[in-house]
Design an enzyme around this catalytic site. Structure first.
Site, mmCIF file in Angstrom:
data_model
loop_
_atom_site.group_PDB
_atom_site.id
_atom_site.type_symbol
_atom_site.label_atom_id
_atom_site.label_comp_id
_atom_site.label_asym_id
_atom_site.label_seq_id
_atom_site.Cartn_x
_atom_site.Cartn_y
_atom_site.Cartn_z
ATOM 1 N N ASN A 138 -5.662 -7.334 2.896
ATOM 2 C CA ASN A 138 -5.346 -8.382 3.873
ATOM 3 C C ASN A 138 -6.260 -8.422 5.089
ATOM 4 O O ASN A 138 -6.513 -9.483 5.632
ATOM 5 C CB ASN A 138 -3.869 -8.326 4.274
ATOM 6 C CG ASN A 138 -3.465 -7.033 4.921
ATOM 7 O OD1 ASN A 138 -4.040 -5.990 4.644
ATOM 8 N ND2 ASN A 138 -2.483 -7.089 5.789
ATOM 9 N N GLY A 214 -1.383 0.313 2.708
ATOM 10 C CA GLY A 214 -0.979 -0.527 1.581
ATOM 11 C C GLY A 214 0.533 -0.578 1.504
ATOM 12 O O GLY A 214 1.222 -0.339 2.497
ATOM 13 N N GLU A 234 -0.034 4.044 6.163
ATOM 14 C CA GLU A 234 0.303 2.828 6.923
ATOM 15 C C GLU A 234 0.854 1.845 5.907
ATOM 16 O O GLU A 234 0.104 1.300 5.100
ATOM 17 C CB GLU A 234 -0.955 2.247 7.595
ATOM 18 C CG GLU A 234 -1.674 3.198 8.540
ATOM 19 C CD GLU A 234 -0.915 3.400 9.840
ATOM 20 O OE1 GLU A 234 -0.077 2.550 10.194
ATOM 21 O OE2 GLU A 234 -1.143 4.434 10.492
ATOM 22 N N CYS A 268 0.880 -6.807 7.916
ATOM 23 C CA CYS A 268 1.988 -5.851 7.959
ATOM 24 C C CYS A 268 2.829 -6.043 9.211
ATOM 25 O O CYS A 268 4.022 -5.777 9.203
ATOM 26 C CB CYS A 268 1.457 -4.431 7.883
ATOM 27 S SG CYS A 268 0.181 -4.134 9.099
HETATM 28 P P1 NAP Z 1 -1.271 -2.050 -2.469
HETATM 29 O O1 NAP Z 1 -1.044 -2.810 -3.713
HETATM 30 O O2 NAP Z 1 -0.392 -0.892 -2.179
HETATM 31 O O3 NAP Z 1 -2.804 -1.627 -2.499
HETATM 32 C C1 NAP Z 1 -3.409 -0.952 -1.440
HETATM 33 C C2 NAP Z 1 -4.557 -0.121 -1.967
HETATM 34 O O4 NAP Z 1 -4.040 0.929 -2.800
HETATM 35 C C3 NAP Z 1 -5.529 -0.911 -2.837
HETATM 36 O O5 NAP Z 1 -6.838 -0.442 -2.626
HETATM 37 C C4 NAP Z 1 -5.067 -0.563 -4.232
HETATM 38 O O6 NAP Z 1 -6.037 -0.733 -5.228
HETATM 39 C C5 NAP Z 1 -4.714 0.903 -4.057
HETATM 40 N N1 NAP Z 1 -3.838 1.464 -5.087
HETATM 41 C C6 NAP Z 1 -3.066 0.818 -5.989
HETATM 42 N N2 NAP Z 1 -2.412 1.718 -6.773
HETATM 43 C C7 NAP Z 1 -2.791 2.951 -6.347
HETATM 44 C C8 NAP Z 1 -2.465 4.281 -6.753
HETATM 45 N N3 NAP Z 1 -1.593 4.532 -7.732
HETATM 46 N N4 NAP Z 1 -3.032 5.309 -6.080
HETATM 47 C C9 NAP Z 1 -3.893 5.086 -5.080
HETATM 48 N N5 NAP Z 1 -4.246 3.841 -4.656
HETATM 49 C C10 NAP Z 1 -3.701 2.782 -5.273
HETATM 50 O O7 NAP Z 1 -1.193 -3.008 -1.184
HETATM 51 P P2 NAP Z 1 -1.837 -4.447 -1.007
HETATM 52 O O8 NAP Z 1 -1.069 -5.421 -1.809
HETATM 53 O O9 NAP Z 1 -3.316 -4.375 -1.176
HETATM 54 O O10 NAP Z 1 -1.569 -4.680 0.541
HETATM 55 C C11 NAP Z 1 -0.370 -5.172 1.035
HETATM 56 C C12 NAP Z 1 0.514 -4.086 1.582
HETATM 57 O O11 NAP Z 1 -0.182 -3.332 2.568
HETATM 58 C C13 NAP Z 1 1.730 -4.619 2.290
HETATM 59 O O12 NAP Z 1 2.850 -3.870 1.903
HETATM 60 C C14 NAP Z 1 1.413 -4.412 3.754
HETATM 61 O O13 NAP Z 1 2.525 -4.327 4.603
HETATM 62 C C15 NAP Z 1 0.642 -3.155 3.711
HETATM 63 N N6 NAP Z 1 -0.168 -3.013 4.924
HETATM 64 C C16 NAP Z 1 0.231 -2.112 5.872
HETATM 65 C C17 NAP Z 1 -0.480 -2.003 7.049
HETATM 66 C C18 NAP Z 1 -0.049 -1.048 8.128
HETATM 67 O O14 NAP Z 1 -0.825 -0.802 9.049
HETATM 68 N N7 NAP Z 1 1.151 -0.500 8.064
HETATM 69 C C19 NAP Z 1 -1.607 -2.793 7.258
HETATM 70 C C20 NAP Z 1 -1.973 -3.702 6.257
HETATM 71 C C21 NAP Z 1 -1.256 -3.798 5.086
HETATM 72 P P3 NAP Z 1 -6.091 -2.121 -6.073
HETATM 73 O O15 NAP Z 1 -6.417 -3.192 -5.098
HETATM 74 O O16 NAP Z 1 -7.173 -1.848 -7.042
HETATM 75 O O17 NAP Z 1 -4.747 -2.271 -6.701
#
Ligand code: NAP
Length: 463
Positions: A138, A214, A234, A268
């Site tokens: 994002n 994530g 995070e 987020c």
């Molecule tokens: P995501 O699906 O959890 O993916 C995040 C990252 O983790 C991606 O690089 C993803 O790779 C990788 N990943 C996936 N499966 C994994 C595994 N088993 N082991 C290690 N890494 C793995 O999240 P997203 O959809 O990209 O992002 C949205 C989420 O991020 C939302 O829940 C949002 O709230 C959260 N977020 C939190 C913050 C904060 O500061 N708290 C900031 C921004 C976003 P792939 O892309 O290859 O699947």
């Protein structure tokens, strides 16, 4: 070497290609990172800082190019992408500064009963070694830089795995560091599915620190397999905003019309739950509706577009279905919600049961859930009734309400008279409860990416 196409979420155009890393390659990538960590750790801080300052200047120079890449692969409007890219140089400069401030403290050991003045104790901070940084789609520039810049500034090596959908921004940023003179291997970027590479990256015992941003589900998976290493997570959220009966209603409506919809709600700290005092509900909705309807959605590259696409059609369909489910559960769709491909018209959903899935589960889309409250204590109880605790906001003119909120609301950042969608890159930033562990924000990240040693010199008494 296999190449993967990176696709524009707006029109499906191929906007770039990246080489795919396979899980068996991770072993040698980490071996290279271990060697590079040794070299970089033994490079004096002023030299590391000079490399970072040069990288910051390059990021400034390349800001427009980086903004175009962000918008192309992520689908956010160029307007928003320019705002994101323009912060890159500053995050790197802040990191260069904080990385040169690794002070320790002297320990008053003679205050320990039986210890004299013959001993001298102090603390020393050192880099953790190899950092694995995993980032989401994002904010493909900001969330990458908040990890790699502080990590590199303090002398770590980094293996970065950006989101599969948005690796081109990460590559462009990594190039700023390598063009600035960062030695080979200190920063490596790997591409591929997190589900395939994740385990190999996070379970390797040579990795000392995992910095992950994530979803809560992926964070939980990582923490279940990571073993003994430092972990920053995070994660997800469903951020509340409270609008009290003494609030400046127009001001609150302006702020919610931004905070709920920037980046198509894929933030987020996006406003998801709006808890409005029943006495001002009608006025607030009257003020909010035209503001939300005025948000121009569409082609991310058009100068008029304020809010672009969701990251994929699958995500847009998921959000569309969540809105429909809320309505069939008894809520009212005041405006928006229609989907065209990856674009959803900004939506206001009213009369939402705060315990329903639409309020409780992270939406990550351009819609807010409005519920009513009878007073500040009730509003705080509703706001806290969530598995998450990342950010929160309150609109009130009353000091007592503000102090009660500051003390009683469970969120990592609390904004009085603004929404949670606000961040200064230097402030501590991170969630409570299922929103995560640890803090980012450059100074906090420097802390989390270093380890403290206690040194004691055992001299002989001269008295
Ligand atoms: P995501 O699906 O959890 O993916 C995040 C990252 O983790 C991606 O690089 C993803 O790779 C990788 N990943 C996936 N499966 C994994 C595994 N088993 N082991 C290690 N890494 C793995 O999240 P997203 O959809 O990209 O992002 C949205 C989420 O991020 C939302 O829940 C949002 O709230 C959260 N977020 C939190 C913050 C904060 O500061 N708290 C900031 C921004 C976003 P792939 O892309 O290859 O699947």
């Amino acid at each position: 070497m296999q190449l993967e196409d990176i696709i524009s979420p707006f029109d499906g155009r191929v906007v770039g290609q990246v080489p795919v890393t396979r899980a068996p390659e991770i072993e040698s990538i980490i071996t290279k990172s271990v060697k590079a960590a040794d070299l970089w750790r033994h490079t004096p801080a002023h030299i590391r800082s000079a490399v970072l300052l040069k990288a910051a200047a390059l990021a400034d120079e390349r800001s427009e190019e980086i903004a175009q890449i962000i918008s192309s692969e992520n689908g956010k409007s160029l307007l928003e992408a320019r705002g994101e890219a323009s912060r890159s140089g500053e995050i790197i400069r802040l990191s260069a500064f904080e990385g040169s401030q690794l002070y320790g403290s002297t320990l008053p050991l003679d205050a320990n009963k039986g210890t004299g003045l013959e001993k001298l104790g102090f603390t020393l901070r050192q880099p953790v070694g190899v950092v694995v940084a995993i980032s989401p789609f994002n904010y493909p520039a900001l969330l990458v830089l908040h990890k790699i810049a502080p990590a590199l500034a303090v002398g770590n090596s980094v293996v970065l795995k950006p989101a599969r959908a948005t690796p081109l921004t990460a590559i462009a940023l990594a190039k700023c560091f390598t063009d600035a003179g960062l030695p080979e291997g200190v920063l490596q970027v790997v591409h591929g599915a997190g589900s395939e590479l994740g385990n190999a990256l996070v379970t390797d015992s040579r990795v000392r620190k995992i910095s992950f941003t994530g979803s809560t589900a992926t964070g939980a998976q990582i923490s279940s397999v990571a073993g003994i290493k430092k972990l920053s997570l995070e994660l997800g959220s469903s951020c509340p905003v409270i609008v009290m009966d003494d609030a400046d209603i127009d001001f609150a409506a302006d702020a919610v019309a931004l905070g709920g919809y920037i980046n198509a709600g894929q933030v987020c700290i996006s406003v998801q739950r709006v808890i409005v005092h029943e006495k001002v509900m009608a006025n607030f909705l009257d003020a909010l509706k035209p503001r939300v309807e005025a948000i121009k959605v569409g082609d991310p590259k058009s100068a008029e577009t304020k809010v672009g696409t969701l990251i994929s059609e699958t995500e847009a369909i998921r959000v569309e279905k969540s809105i429909a489910a809320a309505v069939s559960d008894g809520a009212t769709l005041l405006t928006g919600g229609a989907r065209t491909g990856t674009i959803i018209k900004p939506a206001i959903v009213c009369g939402v049961n705060p315990k329903s899935a639409f309020a409780q589960d992270e939406l990550f889309g351009p819609a807010i859930a409005v519920s009513s409250t009878t007073g500040i204590t009730d509003a705080i109880a509703i706001a806290n009734d969530s598995p998450y605790g990342l950010g929160a906001g309150v609109f009130t003119q009353n000091m007592d309400n503000s102090i009660q909120i500051a003390r009683e609301l469970d969120a990592g950042s609390i904004h009085i008279n603004w929404t949670p969608l606000w961040r200064a890159d230097l402030m501590p930033y991170g969630g409570l409860k299922s929103s995560g562990i640890g803090k980012e924000g450059v100074r906090s990240t420097v802390n989390e990416m270093t380890e403290e040693k206690t040194i004691i010199l055992h001299g002989r008494s001269w008295q």
